[in-house]
Design a protein around this motif. Structure first.
Motif, PDB file in Angstrom:
ATOM      1  N   GLU A   1       0.831  -1.208   0.000  1.00  0.00           N
ATOM      2  CA  GLU A   1       0.000   0.000   0.000  1.00  0.00           C
ATOM      3  C   GLU A   1       0.866   1.258   0.000  1.00  0.00           C
ATOM      4  O   GLU A   1       0.593   2.203  -0.744  1.00  0.00           O
ATOM      5  N   VAL A   2       1.910   1.258   0.794  1.00  0.00           N
ATOM      6  CA  VAL A   2       2.803   2.429   0.863  1.00  0.00           C
ATOM      7  C   VAL A   2       3.519   2.641  -0.463  1.00  0.00           C
ATOM      8  O   VAL A   2       3.666   3.778  -0.925  1.00  0.00           O
ATOM      9  N   ILE A   3       3.949   1.563  -1.093  1.00  0.00           N
ATOM     10  CA  ILE A   3       4.616   1.687  -2.396  1.00  0.00           C
ATOM     11  C   ILE A   3       3.671   2.336  -3.404  1.00  0.00           C
ATOM     12  O   ILE A   3       4.063   3.244  -4.154  1.00  0.00           O
ATOM     13  N   LEU A   4       2.422   1.896  -3.418  1.00  0.00           N
ATOM     14  CA  LEU A   4       1.464   2.495  -4.336  1.00  0.00           C
ATOM     15  C   LEU A   4       1.162   3.947  -3.963  1.00  0.00           C
ATOM     16  O   LEU A   4       0.956   4.782  -4.848  1.00  0.00           O
ATOM     17  N   GLU A   5       1.142   4.261  -2.686  1.00  0.00           N
ATOM     18  CA  GLU A   5       0.901   5.642  -2.263  1.00  0.00           C
ATOM     19  C   GLU A   5       2.055   6.558  -2.664  1.00  0.00           C
ATOM     20  O   GLU A   5       1.872   7.773  -2.779  1.00  0.00           O
TER      21      GLU A   5
END
Length: 134
Positions: free
Chosen positions: A26-30
């Motif tokens: 999720e953080v990578i996509l954010e």
């Protein structure tokens, strides 16, 4: 002390490992979403390239949906892992209290034992959930 507590994770190890994995995704996509937005503005809007705008807009929508899915999955697995951890910890503590002699049990009030089996475990459960999601 942490090692002693983590013995209660037992069958919830998979959920405990999946939650941080989904948070990482999720953080990578954010982090990717603002870069896509910058590219949309730089190469699409300023250049007036409608095809590029539609392509990047679709990519942004897909990234947002996938990021939302990863966030929901991380919350689900963190909740399952922490609730299972708390269940096992309560069971372990209850079994330990059952091993006490009557003279030891008399040293603790019933309210104290109930508080340890409920409120204290709930606080540990919340701390565990936050730690695997961070």
């Amino acid at each position: 002390m942490v090692r002693k507590l983590l013995r209660s994770v037992r069958e919830y190890k998979t959920s405990s490992l999946l939650a941080p994995l989904f948070v990482t995704c999720e953080v990578i996509l954010e982090v990717i979403i603002p870069m896509l937005m910058a590219n949309l503005i730089d190469f699409g809007i300023e250049a007036g390239n409608m095809q590029y705008i539609l392509k990047m807009g679709l990519a942004l929508v897909i990234c947002c949906i996938v990021s939302l899915t990863f966030g929901a999955l991380s919350g689900k697995y963190a909740a399952v892992a922490s609730a299972g951890f708390a269940k096992n910890l309560r069971e372990d503590m209850y079994n330990k209290v059952q091993e006490y002699s009557f003279s030891n049990i008399d040293k603790f009030s019933t309210a104290s034992i109930v508080t340890r089996l409920t409120t204290d475990i709930t606080n540990i459960q919340n701390a565990y959930m936050m730690s695997i999601r961070v």
